[in-house]
Design a protein around this motif. Structure first.
Motif, mmCIF file in Angstrom:
data_model
loop_
_atom_site.group_PDB
_atom_site.id
_atom_site.type_symbol
_atom_site.label_atom_id
_atom_site.label_comp_id
_atom_site.label_asym_id
_atom_site.label_seq_id
_atom_site.Cartn_x
_atom_site.Cartn_y
_atom_site.Cartn_z
ATOM 1 N N ASP A 280 0.893 -1.223 0.125
ATOM 2 C CA ASP A 280 0.095 0.049 0.100
ATOM 3 C C ASP A 280 0.991 1.196 -0.181
ATOM 4 O O ASP A 280 0.448 2.172 -0.524
ATOM 5 C CB ASP A 280 -0.940 0.009 1.120
ATOM 6 C CG ASP A 280 -1.862 1.151 1.243
ATOM 7 O OD1 ASP A 280 -2.789 1.210 0.210
ATOM 8 O OD2 ASP A 280 -1.808 2.037 2.314
ATOM 9 N N GLY B 37 -3.676 11.476 0.598
ATOM 10 C CA GLY B 37 -5.182 10.768 0.606
ATOM 11 C C GLY B 37 -6.038 11.609 -0.015
ATOM 12 O O GLY B 37 -6.005 12.933 0.371
ATOM 13 N N ARG C 125 -11.913 10.574 -0.406
ATOM 14 C CA ARG C 125 -12.692 9.275 -0.205
ATOM 15 C C ARG C 125 -11.904 8.320 0.651
ATOM 16 O O ARG C 125 -12.180 7.224 1.210
ATOM 17 C CB ARG C 125 -12.533 8.608 -1.606
ATOM 18 C CG ARG C 125 -13.403 9.324 -2.560
ATOM 19 C CD ARG C 125 -13.023 8.742 -4.157
ATOM 20 N NE ARG C 125 -13.478 9.731 -5.118
ATOM 21 C CZ ARG C 125 -13.252 11.010 -5.289
ATOM 22 N NH1 ARG C 125 -12.406 11.624 -4.778
ATOM 23 N NH2 ARG C 125 -13.865 11.587 -6.458
ATOM 24 N N GLU C 126 -10.462 8.710 1.120
ATOM 25 C CA GLU C 126 -9.922 7.845 2.191
ATOM 26 C C GLU C 126 -10.146 8.728 3.633
ATOM 27 O O GLU C 126 -9.470 7.896 4.528
ATOM 28 C CB GLU C 126 -8.407 8.483 1.692
ATOM 29 C CG GLU C 126 -7.620 7.687 0.435
ATOM 30 C CD GLU C 126 -7.864 6.076 0.597
ATOM 31 O OE1 GLU C 126 -7.452 5.489 1.543
ATOM 32 O OE2 GLU C 126 -8.544 5.579 -0.503
ATOM 33 N N ARG D 78 -7.674 3.328 -7.418
ATOM 34 C CA ARG D 78 -6.051 3.366 -7.518
ATOM 35 C C ARG D 78 -5.939 2.244 -8.423
ATOM 36 O O ARG D 78 -6.162 1.113 -8.347
ATOM 37 C CB ARG D 78 -5.407 3.040 -6.279
ATOM 38 C CG ARG D 78 -3.973 3.461 -6.331
ATOM 39 C CD ARG D 78 -3.173 3.633 -5.037
ATOM 40 N NE ARG D 78 -3.221 2.480 -4.102
ATOM 41 C CZ ARG D 78 -2.463 1.399 -4.254
ATOM 42 N NH1 ARG D 78 -1.463 1.365 -5.261
ATOM 43 N NH2 ARG D 78 -2.548 0.315 -3.598
ATOM 44 N N ASP E 220 -2.903 10.004 -4.679
ATOM 45 C CA ASP E 220 -4.045 10.735 -4.406
ATOM 46 C C ASP E 220 -3.896 11.856 -3.169
ATOM 47 O O ASP E 220 -3.286 11.316 -2.107
ATOM 48 C CB ASP E 220 -5.667 10.066 -3.963
ATOM 49 C CG ASP E 220 -5.612 9.004 -2.982
ATOM 50 O OD1 ASP E 220 -4.469 8.688 -2.528
ATOM 51 O OD2 ASP E 220 -6.475 8.745 -2.369
ATOM 52 N N GLN F 77 -4.620 1.692 8.802
ATOM 53 C CA GLN F 77 -4.839 1.767 7.338
ATOM 54 C C GLN F 77 -5.270 0.368 6.703
ATOM 55 O O GLN F 77 -6.048 0.368 5.733
ATOM 56 C CB GLN F 77 -3.292 1.982 6.755
ATOM 57 C CG GLN F 77 -2.826 3.427 7.131
ATOM 58 C CD GLN F 77 -3.463 4.488 6.412
ATOM 59 O OE1 GLN F 77 -4.033 4.211 5.662
ATOM 60 N NE2 GLN F 77 -2.943 5.699 6.836
ATOM 61 N N LYS G 211 -9.005 0.304 7.654
ATOM 62 C CA LYS G 211 -9.805 1.117 6.553
ATOM 63 C C LYS G 211 -9.781 0.487 5.256
ATOM 64 O O LYS G 211 -11.156 0.586 4.679
ATOM 65 C CB LYS G 211 -8.866 2.385 6.587
ATOM 66 C CG LYS G 211 -9.686 3.513 5.441
ATOM 67 C CD LYS G 211 -8.824 4.858 5.647
ATOM 68 C CE LYS G 211 -7.451 4.714 5.100
ATOM 69 N NZ LYS G 211 -6.892 6.200 4.878
ATOM 70 N N ALA G 212 -8.970 -0.133 4.659
ATOM 71 C CA ALA G 212 -8.849 -0.538 3.374
ATOM 72 C C ALA G 212 -9.769 -1.744 3.411
ATOM 73 O O ALA G 212 -10.679 -1.791 2.458
ATOM 74 C CB ALA G 212 -7.566 -1.103 2.921
ATOM 75 N N VAL H 256 -13.725 0.091 3.797
ATOM 76 C CA VAL H 256 -14.071 0.806 2.762
ATOM 77 C C VAL H 256 -14.669 -0.290 1.656
ATOM 78 O O VAL H 256 -15.611 0.215 1.138
ATOM 79 C CB VAL H 256 -13.037 1.512 2.018
ATOM 80 C CG1 VAL H 256 -13.322 2.087 0.702
ATOM 81 C CG2 VAL H 256 -12.715 2.631 3.101
ATOM 82 N N PRO I 131 -14.579 6.549 6.063
ATOM 83 C CA PRO I 131 -13.454 6.163 6.713
ATOM 84 C C PRO I 131 -13.052 7.042 7.760
ATOM 85 O O PRO I 131 -12.253 6.766 8.959
ATOM 86 C CB PRO I 131 -12.212 6.160 5.558
ATOM 87 C CG PRO I 131 -13.131 6.088 4.238
ATOM 88 C CD PRO I 131 -14.400 6.706 4.374
ATOM 89 N N ARG J 87 -11.431 6.742 11.609
ATOM 90 C CA ARG J 87 -10.419 7.840 12.263
ATOM 91 C C ARG J 87 -10.803 8.232 13.578
ATOM 92 O O ARG J 87 -9.971 8.228 14.548
ATOM 93 C CB ARG J 87 -10.168 8.763 11.218
ATOM 94 C CG ARG J 87 -9.108 9.818 11.903
ATOM 95 C CD ARG J 87 -9.262 10.981 10.868
ATOM 96 N NE ARG J 87 -8.634 10.792 9.630
ATOM 97 C CZ ARG J 87 -7.434 11.363 9.078
ATOM 98 N NH1 ARG J 87 -6.767 12.215 10.120
ATOM 99 N NH2 ARG J 87 -7.181 10.987 7.941
#
Length: 504
Positions: free
Chosen positions: A60, A104, A107-108, A123, A130, A324, A327-328, A331, A342, A346
């Motif tokens: 990533d 990021g 959207r992140e 991506r 991004d 991270q 989150k991946a 999402v 996301p 956080r």
């Protein structure tokens, strides 16, 4: 409502496959040893989950060579130059502006904004890197006291913004981007409209980029896409073999701290003693995003992105890697219907930092524990339909969620929690596929793409190798960090940017 069916995979009661936690423990006892640490729910080996998180991080977080670092720098300068041209169109933007550049895209979850109107970009297919760029349309930086906002008409954590706070010249420049409400005294009150500001900003950016494309210069980035996504302008630039997505957001910038979040400062936090309060409360933003029941044409959302940049310095690398990875997974898993962003995850991570001792969160080999804990916390939030904003705890970010949507997502998280290793493997494969697709597109398009700035020969545009080395050093030494930029639109050749506390 019927209880969700339990999975037949490892960890489910009544599973006679030999892969259950009970059978795994029995095998360990039969061999006379304690054995590896297991996750009670899924029977996954913690060391295996840790290894998968490390593998995901490797795929990533790409490393950048000198060429890629220079392409990133070229795209950034192009965006800043473009914004300087936007300012000169009608002098609406401040002459000397300060942008916040975040690693990021929107959207992140790097900022708290609704995602309903955002196009789906992937991506590898649409971009390689991004960023989110917060561009102040207005600045209120002359106050050294708590900022009181007009929250009478909006949901908690949101506000209207009257231009009465500004001078007549500012009101005159922005009058066409305001909604007018008659005051009881008979005077007109102009409220800064996020939707009208977004309309103006998209038109201005599109016009400037159209003019730039009419007179292309060697080494200038290719503008591959300009698209409005709600109140965000998304621009995809091609520089050499790289494609960079910029989500550009017009905001209102404040120095100081909002009165609605003043009580938060009175509590104990994980960052106490690590960074100063002055660093945390140096400023905040209003971003163009309304509440679910608010008036979109008038309501802004409070954003503490500047503070979050500072708090990020106090979060351990193991927890960040787990976040991270989580989150991946989340999402992808909870993409339909769109109810969880996301940014919720956080906030959950920040609350966990306050709740748990730093000695525990600082364990480098505890990423698996952190990942499973974040999943558990998110599931708890869904079941209770409660996710307090970290800076405004009385603001419940899931208050609008329906019982059906909450239960649907909670069931999906049950599946994830029953086999986190398998979901991690799937996420790793997606990251690998995105990287392969990027390489394939670069290889196919290499012959057709205009040369990158580094390939220019001779003349004043020849880049300095020292710049590439410096940029490469900044990128490799500051992975995932956010950059604050100060630039004078009348002199776009000399940007000054800050990574956390360091200026370059």
């Amino acid at each position: 409502m019927a209880a969700p069916a339990l999975s037949s995979r490892a960890g489910s009661p009544g599973n006679g496959s030999g892969n259950s936690p009970t059978m795994a423990a029995a095998r360990l006892l039969a061999h006379g040893g304690v054995g590896p640490e297991l996750d009670f729910r899924s029977a996954a080996r913690m060391e295996d989950v840790n290894r998968l998180i490390q593998e995901f991080s490797k795929h990533d977080q790409r490393e950048y060579d000198d060429q890629r670092a220079l392409e990133i720098h070229t795209a950034k300068d192009f965006i800043f130059s473009m914004l300087g041209m936007v300012q000169k169109l009608d002098q609406k933007l401040p002459v000397a502006n300060e942008y916040l550049l975040l690693s990021g895209g929107v959207r992140e979850g790097v900022v708290d904004m609704d995602l309903e109107e955002l196009s789906v970009y992937a991506r590898g297919a649409d971009y390689d890197m991004d960023f989110t760029l917060l561009v102040p349309a207005l600045k209120l930086h002359d106050r050294n006291q708590p900022v009181t906002l007009d929250m009478r008409h909006s949901a908690l954590g949101h506000s209207w913004l009257s231009l009465r706070l500004f001078d007549e010249a500012t009101i005159g420049r922005w009058r066409d981007c305001c909604t007018v409400v008659d005051h009881v005294s008979g005077a007109a009150n102009y409220f800064f409209s996020p939707t009208l500001v977004a309309d103006w900003f998209h038109r201005a950016v599109s016009l400037v980029l159209l003019e730039v494309q009419k007179k292309p210069q060697r080494g200038t980035p290719r503008v591959e896409k300009v698209e409005r996504n709600g109140t965000v302008v998304s621009v995809v630039l091609g520089v050499g073999s790289s494609r960079m997505l910029y989500d550009i957001v017009p905001v209102v910038s404040f120095k100081g701290w909002p009165a609605v979040a003043q009580s938060w400062l009175m509590e104990n936090h994980f960052w106490d003693g690590k960074i100063t309060e002055e660093e945390v409360i140096s400023g905040f933003y209003l971003v163009p995003s309304s509440s679910h029941k608010g008036r979109k044409e008038n309501e802004w959302r409070l954003s503490f992105a500047r503070s979050e940049v500072q708090l990020k310095k106090c979060i351990s690398s193991g927890l960040m890697q787990a976040y991270q990875a989580c989150k991946a997974i989340v999402v992808k898993l909870l993409s339909r219907p769109k109810a969880i962003s996301p940014y919720h995850l956080r906030s959950i991570m920040l609350w966990a930092c306050d709740r748990l001792p730093s000695s525990y969160l600082g364990q480098e080999d505890f990423s698996a524990h952190f990942l499973l804990g974040l999943i558990d916390d998110l599931q708890h939030c869904l079941v209770s339909k409660t996710c307090p904003n970290y800076f405004i705890p009385q603001c419940n970010m899931l208050e609008h969620l329906t019982d059906e949507a909450a239960m649907l997502h909670a069931r999906k998280l049950c599946s994830l929690r029953s086999d986190p290793a398998e979901h991690l493997r799937s996420t790793i494969e997606h990251a690998k596929a995105a990287n392969r697709l990027t390489l394939e597109l670069q290889w196919r398009g290499g012959a057709n793409n205009p040369p990158s700035p580094q390939s220019d020969s001779g003349g004043e545009n020849q880049p300095d190798d020292r710049l590439a080395k410096k940029l490469q050093q900044l990128v490799t030494e500051n992975p995932g960090k956010s950059i604050s930029v100060f630039i004078n639109p009348d002199d776009v050749t000399r940007p000054h940017f800050r990574i956390d506390d360091k200026f370059f």
